[in-house]
Scaffold this motif. Structure first.
Motif, mmCIF file in Angstrom:
data_model
loop_
_atom_site.group_PDB
_atom_site.id
_atom_site.type_symbol
_atom_site.label_atom_id
_atom_site.label_comp_id
_atom_site.label_asym_id
_atom_site.label_seq_id
_atom_site.Cartn_x
_atom_site.Cartn_y
_atom_site.Cartn_z
ATOM 1 N N LYS A 175 0.858 -1.191 0.000
ATOM 2 C CA LYS A 175 0.000 0.000 0.000
ATOM 3 C C LYS A 175 0.889 1.233 0.000
ATOM 4 C CE LYS A 175 -3.247 -2.393 3.026
ATOM 5 N NZ LYS A 175 -3.688 -2.495 4.420
ATOM 6 N N PRO A 176 0.528 2.334 -0.655
ATOM 7 C CA PRO A 176 -0.675 2.482 -1.471
ATOM 8 C C PRO A 176 -0.643 1.548 -2.682
ATOM 9 C CG PRO A 176 0.738 4.449 -1.624
ATOM 10 C CD PRO A 176 1.359 3.560 -0.627
ATOM 11 N N PHE A 177 -1.833 1.104 -3.057
ATOM 12 C CA PHE A 177 -1.905 0.089 -4.106
ATOM 13 C C PHE A 177 -2.848 0.535 -5.217
ATOM 14 C CE2 PHE A 177 -6.165 -1.811 -3.533
ATOM 15 C CZ PHE A 177 -6.558 -1.117 -2.403
ATOM 16 N N SER A 178 -2.690 -0.134 -6.359
ATOM 17 C CA SER A 178 -3.589 0.138 -7.475
ATOM 18 C C SER A 178 -4.704 -0.904 -7.454
ATOM 19 C CB SER A 178 -2.823 0.056 -8.793
ATOM 20 O OG SER A 178 -3.717 -0.211 -9.845
ATOM 21 N N PRO A 179 -5.967 -0.480 -7.287
ATOM 22 C CA PRO A 179 -7.068 -1.445 -7.287
ATOM 23 C C PRO A 179 -7.131 -2.255 -8.595
ATOM 24 C CG PRO A 179 -7.824 0.640 -6.391
ATOM 25 C CD PRO A 179 -6.448 0.877 -6.927
ATOM 26 N N ASN A 180 -6.799 -1.606 -9.714
ATOM 27 C CA ASN A 180 -6.792 -2.326 -10.991
ATOM 28 C C ASN A 180 -5.771 -3.464 -10.979
ATOM 29 O OD1 ASN A 180 -8.764 -0.922 -12.349
ATOM 30 N ND2 ASN A 180 -7.357 0.633 -13.118
ATOM 31 N N GLU A 181 -4.601 -3.160 -10.422
ATOM 32 C CA GLU A 181 -3.546 -4.173 -10.358
ATOM 33 C C GLU A 181 -3.961 -5.325 -9.441
ATOM 34 O OE1 GLU A 181 0.297 -2.557 -9.299
ATOM 35 O OE2 GLU A 181 1.022 -4.548 -8.752
ATOM 36 N N LEU A 182 -4.579 -4.978 -8.327
ATOM 37 C CA LEU A 182 -5.034 -6.024 -7.404
ATOM 38 C C LEU A 182 -6.034 -6.940 -8.102
ATOM 39 C CD1 LEU A 182 -5.208 -7.265 -4.516
ATOM 40 C CD2 LEU A 182 -7.124 -5.727 -4.119
#
Lengths: 122, 363
Positions: A106-113
């Motif tokens: 985190k911070p993370f990309s929701p798309n990548e997750l």
């Protein structure tokens, strides 16, 4: 049938964001705000298709949950994605050595997750 | 001495005034609490709808924030701002960019820039935080004039320059962070200094070479710590001043200097200027431990042999264990204790380290 994903994160904002992102992509979501409740659910329910775990949670940490998952005959093969703010090299190594399938910081990309979850659950 | 009598009437009036003031203060407190409670309830009531609206739009290709924001009430706008800050801290990538668009639609950058001009210190810090989250560039002259009052503001200004990819982020940011010799960096400032120099600390080394004598010892240690964790500096980077600091009066600075030299073991010319044997007999145990770490990171045979010798003659048990831990499993394994040795401390430390390394899965 939609893939079932279990999420555990004590941060409401992140848990809701992950839940929303994966649900709108067609996954069935069961979410928990601590490791203990998550582990109890995993013991009682059918094995899910994937698990997203935070590390720093009260009661039982994500890594402790992961250890138990890997030691469990029914759950041992379930893909587990660690999503944490612990991003130092030794933390990543510790997570992967404990048995994480993927490690995201985190911070993370929701798309990548979502892409990583989809790759794991097929 | 005769005390004049206090009239009953005066006491009565004084009591009435005090009581009245207490009642008024009580009413004001109560009224404030009620207003806050009502506001909290109002915000709680709309929180879930606002969150859902934000999540729905931030994950769609065309969020159309303007239409959404136009339909928000004042309470919903307040909740949106709180939620936006939280999401901006948690996300990156396309969703974060859409959230930054929402921030602009809400008019936050203009408001924050105005606050920078004429707000109070804590409001200016909040404004800098918003501008950093939204990656909104600010004129460098304005930053230089605003971010002077304290280390918190200077760190926030330097971070904004870094996050907005300002072409001179490194020199101006470094100026803000370490330009005041009487400062100590906050954790945020330390992290920002690291981010500015992590790829190449040469500019920081150049600056510290001449400025460190003016700095407070705590700032010198902080800068040495940053240098230790940055990438490798250029071949001709000035490091002689760090070698000199291994002879400083303060043990904490000697230790920090040794640790800053730890990643530089590949520079043979630098190695020639460091008297490792002398550093191994530093009177301060913490400094010796830092020297042992340095030698272990240098990692070649001469360094490890010096470390092995030091481990054998170390008188502080914790430092002895520290040295042996770093030697174990290297090309120069620590000499095994022999039966009947007269050095029981060494034997004990050696056996402790071996037992620990044998049970550790990663060893």
């Amino acid at each position: 049938m939609s893939p079932e994903i279990v999420i555990a994160d004590d941060d409401d904002t992140i848990r809701e964001l992950v839940e929303f992102k994966l649900r709108t992509a067609g996954h069935d979501i069961t979410a928990f705000e601590n490791g203990q409740d998550c582990w109890h659910h995993l013991q009682d329910a059918n094995p899910p298709d994937g698990i997203v775990l935070d590390v720093m949670m009260p009661g039982m940490t994500g890594l402790q949950v992961l250890e138990r998952i890997r030691d469990d005959d029914d759950l041992g093969d379930v893909p587990v994605i660690i999503l944490t703010s612990r991003g130092r090299e030794e933390h990543v190594i510790e997570g992967l050595e404990t048995g994480a399938t993927e490690y995201m910081t985190k911070p993370f990309s929701p798309n990548e997750l979502l892409a990583r979850v989809n790759r794991q659950v097929g | 001495m005769v005390v004049p009598p206090v009239s009953t009437e005066l006491v009565l009036w004084a009591s009435v005034v005090v009581l009245t003031l207490m009642v008024v203060a009580g009413f004001i407190t109560l009224a404030e609490s009620i207003v806050r409670l009502i506001n909290d309830r109002r915000q709680e009531a709309v929180q879930s709808d606002v969150r859902f609206g934000m999540l729905e739009r931030m994950t769609s290709v065309d969020p159309d924030w303007e239409t959404w924001v136009d339909g928000l009430s004042a309470v919903e706008r307040t909740v949106t701002r709180t939620q936006l800050e939280s999401y901006l801290r948690s996300t990156r990538g396309a969703e974060r960019e859409r959230l930054q668009e929402l921030g602009r639609t809400l008019g936050i950058p203009a408001e924050a820039k105005q606050t920078l001009r004429d707000g109070k210190r804590h409001k200016q810090l909040q404004a800098l935080t918003w501008l950093t989250l939204l990656e909104e560039p600010v004129d460098e002259e304005r930053l230089r004039s605003v971010c002077t009052a304290d280390s918190g503001l200077r760190a926030a200004g330097a971070r904004l320059l870094y996050e907005t990819d300002h072409p001179d982020a490194r020199p101006i940011g470094t100026d803000l962070l370490v330009g005041d010799s009487d400062t100590t960096l906050s954790v945020y400032g330390l992290d920002t200094l690291y981010l500015l120099h992590r790829d190449d600390p040469t500019p920081l080394l150049e600056r510290a070479k001449t400025a460190h004598t003016e700095w407070r010892p705590s700032l010198v240690i902080q800068v040495l710590t940053v240098i230790r964790h940055c990438g490798i500096a250029g071949r001709d980077a000035p490091l002689a001043w760090i070698v000199e600091l291994t002879d400083h009066d303060l043990p904490t600075i000697r230790a920090a200097a040794a640790l800053a030299l730890a990643p530089e073991g590949w520079r043979s010319s630098l190695r020639e200027t460091v008297d490792a044997e002398a550093l191994c007999v530093d009177p301060d145990a913490e400094t010796r431990r830092a020297v042992y770490t340095m030698l272990a990171e240098w990692g070649d045979r001469p360094a490890l042999e010096t470390l092995s010798e030091a481990a054998r003659s170390e008188t502080d048990q914790r430092s002895q264990v520290h040295a042996l831990e770093r030697l174990y499993g290297t090309a120069v394994s620590p000499p095994r204790p022999t039966d009947g040795t007269d050095d029981e401390d060494y034997d004990r430390a050696w056996r402790w380290v071996r037992a620990n390394k044998e049970v550790a899965p990663s060893s």
